[in-house]
Design an enzyme around this catalytic site. Structure first.
Site, PDB file in Angstrom:
ATOM      1  N   LEU A  75     -19.523  32.732   9.939  1.00  0.00           N
ATOM      2  CA  LEU A  75     -19.969  32.420  11.296  1.00  0.00           C
ATOM      3  C   LEU A  75     -20.939  31.234  11.258  1.00  0.00           C
ATOM      4  CD1 LEU A  75     -20.448  36.167  12.327  1.00  0.00           C
ATOM      5  CD2 LEU A  75     -18.613  34.614  13.047  1.00  0.00           C
ATOM      6  N   PRO A  76     -21.254  30.644  12.423  1.00  0.00           N
ATOM      7  CA  PRO A  76     -22.069  29.418  12.410  1.00  0.00           C
ATOM      8  C   PRO A  76     -23.430  29.564  11.729  1.00  0.00           C
ATOM      9  CG  PRO A  76     -20.991  29.670  14.538  1.00  0.00           C
ATOM     10  CD  PRO A  76     -20.708  30.932  13.778  1.00  0.00           C
ATOM     11  N   LYS A 182     -27.856  27.270  -1.189  1.00  0.00           N
ATOM     12  CA  LYS A 182     -26.908  26.532  -0.329  1.00  0.00           C
ATOM     13  C   LYS A 182     -27.655  25.529   0.560  1.00  0.00           C
ATOM     14  CE  LYS A 182     -23.563  25.237   2.298  1.00  0.00           C
ATOM     15  NZ  LYS A 182     -22.558  24.281   1.853  1.00  0.00           N
ATOM     16  N   LYS A 251     -28.389  22.169  11.064  1.00  0.00           N
ATOM     17  CA  LYS A 251     -28.858  23.560  10.900  1.00  0.00           C
ATOM     18  C   LYS A 251     -29.220  23.837   9.447  1.00  0.00           C
ATOM     19  CE  LYS A 251     -25.789  26.261   9.940  1.00  0.00           C
ATOM     20  NZ  LYS A 251     -25.054  26.963   8.906  1.00  0.00           N
TER      21      LYS A 251
HETATM   22  P1  NAD Z   1     -16.765  26.681  13.012  1.00  0.00           P
HETATM   23  O1  NAD Z   1     -17.682  26.421  14.147  1.00  0.00           O
HETATM   24  O2  NAD Z   1     -15.531  25.876  12.832  1.00  0.00           O
HETATM   25  O3  NAD Z   1     -16.316  28.250  13.032  1.00  0.00           O
HETATM   26  C1  NAD Z   1     -17.142  29.298  13.423  1.00  0.00           C
HETATM   27  C2  NAD Z   1     -16.260  30.360  14.067  1.00  0.00           C
HETATM   28  O4  NAD Z   1     -17.077  31.497  14.381  1.00  0.00           O
HETATM   29  C3  NAD Z   1     -15.613  29.903  15.380  1.00  0.00           C
HETATM   30  O5  NAD Z   1     -14.219  30.160  15.349  1.00  0.00           O
HETATM   31  C4  NAD Z   1     -16.319  30.743  16.441  1.00  0.00           C
HETATM   32  O6  NAD Z   1     -15.489  31.047  17.566  1.00  0.00           O
HETATM   33  C5  NAD Z   1     -16.658  31.990  15.651  1.00  0.00           C
HETATM   34  N1  NAD Z   1     -17.740  32.807  16.203  1.00  0.00           N
HETATM   35  C6  NAD Z   1     -18.909  32.401  16.763  1.00  0.00           C
HETATM   36  N2  NAD Z   1     -19.651  33.467  17.115  1.00  0.00           N
HETATM   37  C7  NAD Z   1     -18.951  34.565  16.776  1.00  0.00           C
HETATM   38  C8  NAD Z   1     -19.201  35.967  16.866  1.00  0.00           C
HETATM   39  N3  NAD Z   1     -20.335  36.448  17.384  1.00  0.00           N
HETATM   40  N4  NAD Z   1     -18.239  36.839  16.423  1.00  0.00           N
HETATM   41  C9  NAD Z   1     -17.076  36.363  15.904  1.00  0.00           C
HETATM   42  N5  NAD Z   1     -16.787  35.056  15.792  1.00  0.00           N
HETATM   43  C10 NAD Z   1     -17.717  34.160  16.211  1.00  0.00           C
HETATM   44  O7  NAD Z   1     -17.698  26.614  11.702  1.00  0.00           O
HETATM   45  P2  NAD Z   1     -17.245  26.350  10.192  1.00  0.00           P
HETATM   46  O8  NAD Z   1     -17.238  24.872   9.952  1.00  0.00           O
HETATM   47  O9  NAD Z   1     -16.074  27.195   9.867  1.00  0.00           O
HETATM   48  O10 NAD Z   1     -18.539  26.923   9.431  1.00  0.00           O
HETATM   49  C11 NAD Z   1     -18.789  28.319   9.273  1.00  0.00           C
HETATM   50  C12 NAD Z   1     -19.989  28.486   8.341  1.00  0.00           C
HETATM   51  O11 NAD Z   1     -19.691  27.894   7.082  1.00  0.00           O
HETATM   52  C13 NAD Z   1     -21.263  27.786   8.848  1.00  0.00           C
HETATM   53  O12 NAD Z   1     -22.379  28.564   8.493  1.00  0.00           O
HETATM   54  C14 NAD Z   1     -21.253  26.464   8.093  1.00  0.00           C
HETATM   55  O13 NAD Z   1     -22.558  25.916   7.975  1.00  0.00           O
HETATM   56  C15 NAD Z   1     -20.644  26.872   6.774  1.00  0.00           C
HETATM   57  N6  NAD Z   1     -19.933  25.841   6.014  1.00  0.00           N
HETATM   58  C16 NAD Z   1     -19.064  24.964   6.626  1.00  0.00           C
HETATM   59  C17 NAD Z   1     -18.385  24.014   5.858  1.00  0.00           C
HETATM   60  C18 NAD Z   1     -17.405  23.040   6.464  1.00  0.00           C
HETATM   61  O14 NAD Z   1     -16.977  22.101   5.744  1.00  0.00           O
HETATM   62  N7  NAD Z   1     -16.986  23.172   7.729  1.00  0.00           N
HETATM   63  C19 NAD Z   1     -18.594  23.962   4.469  1.00  0.00           C
HETATM   64  C20 NAD Z   1     -19.460  24.877   3.868  1.00  0.00           C
HETATM   65  C21 NAD Z   1     -20.125  25.809   4.653  1.00  0.00           C
END
Ligand code: NAD
Length: 304
Positions: A75-76, A182, A251
């Site tokens: 999740l975010p 991280k 963040k």
């Molecule tokens: P994203 O915004 O693409 O996906 C987040 C998902 O969570 C969305 O589909 C959203 O609808 C869902 N969501 C939000 N609130 C929710 C809830 N209460 N219940 C269920 N679902 C919910 O984000 P992302 O890029 O996939 O990143 C996710 C995590 O991974 C973050 O913490 C980010 O910092 C980390 N991360 C991302 C990357 C990257 O390259 N994108 C790499 C490493 C780590």
């Protein structure tokens, strides 16, 4: 099944099917795990279940958790993780059986994670923080770097799951250690990216070719993940399509800054990087890719 064997076909609840969650859950489905998936975006759920018919769509975090041996959050941020697990309506904890294992693979705040681990332990549920690095590409091919916080026994229990998603799995310490590392990793990553972008803006103004600059960095001491993996691919090409947003990077910098502040440590460069990324997020707006930080560097360069 013994408590030490989260092997296929164990049932895994997966919350969060965004840029990272989607390919990570797909790896688990491909490895033979039974998935119960939930996302607040109905579209994300139907898209995933359409592509992976063995996965079960559920209507809440609680429903996803029911009967699951383990639950993964992608999740975010940590506040949203806490809502989904404990504090929100139909939270996962209401559906989880005692003895279930929770893995928070999101990039959450480590101080909040320490509290979350204590709160879940009170219901007999163990927590591992297991954030990842490597981006969407390595989520797709299952070669993520995974930084784990928690006990050795819980990591060994979760290892088959993590092996399906990652290549380098490191136990960093007790609860919160993975999330702390991280955030600090992303401080380095974000700073390297800004340094490359500022170098590109100055070099281009001097008449240098940006592609040539990146090639020279990559065969010289300026080489970094930014120059190697993002330079030509997303920045020089201006495709800005890495799949990781400026908002999430800001963040992560805020998290690293919060950890330093929590420990009462003055870190001027971290402070500056945090301010830089938060201002960039405000300027570039929601939805901007983090590699668009080049555009922010260009805007600042033109300021009076
Ligand atoms: P994203 O915004 O693409 O996906 C987040 C998902 O969570 C969305 O589909 C959203 O609808 C869902 N969501 C939000 N609130 C929710 C809830 N209460 N219940 C269920 N679902 C919910 O984000 P992302 O890029 O996939 O990143 C996710 C995590 O991974 C973050 O913490 C980010 O910092 C980390 N991360 C991302 C990357 C990257 O390259 N994108 C790499 C490493 C780590």
């Amino acid at each position: 099944m013994t408590a030490s064997s989260l092997v296929p076909p164990a049932t895994i609840a997966f919350l969060g099917l965004g840029m990272m969650g989607r390919p990570m859950a797909a790896r688990l489905a491909g490895a033979g795990f039974k998935l119960r998936v939930f996302d607040v975006s109905q579209k994300a759920v139907s898209h995933f279940v359409g592509a992976h018919p063995s996965a079960l769509a559920t209507a809440s975090a609680k429903a996803a958790a029911e009967g699951a041996d383990a639950l993964i959050t992608m999740l975010p941020d940590g506040k949203i993780v806490r809502q989904a697990l404990i504090e929100g309506r139909d939270a996962a904890r209401e559906g989880l059986g005692a003895g279930a294992l929770v893995l928070d693979m999101s990039s959450s705040n480590p101080v909040d994670t320490q509290k979350l681990a204590r709160d879940l332990a009170a219901s007999g549920v163990a927590l591992l923080d297991a954030p990842v690095s490597g981006g969407v590409k390595r989520a797709v091919d299952g070669s993520l770097a995974i930084m784990v916080g928690g006990s050795v026994a819980d990591l060994e229990r979760a290892r088959p799951l993590l092996d399906a998603m990652g290549k380098t799995i490191t136990l960093c310490g007790p609860a919160g250690a993975g999330h702390a590392l991280k955030a600090l990793n992303n401080f380095l990553s974000a700073s390297g990216l800004v340094a490359m972008c500022e170098a590109l803006v100055v070099g281009e103004a001097f008449g240098l070719d940006p592609g040539t600059m990146v090639d020279v960095f990559n065969s010289s001491t300026g080489k970094s993940n930014a120059t190697e993996v993002k330079g030509r691919q997303f920045v020089v090409s201006r495709s800005f399509a890495s799949g990781f947003s400026t908002r999430l990077m800001a963040k992560d910098l805020r998290t690293a800054g919060d950890v330093a502040q929590h420990l009462k440590l003055k870190m001027p460069m971290l402070q500056q990087a945090m301010g830089y990324w938060m201002a960039a997020d405000g300027k570039l707006g929601a939805g901007a890719d983090h590699t668009e930080i080049l555009r922010y560097a260009e805007m600042l360069a033109e300021e009076e």
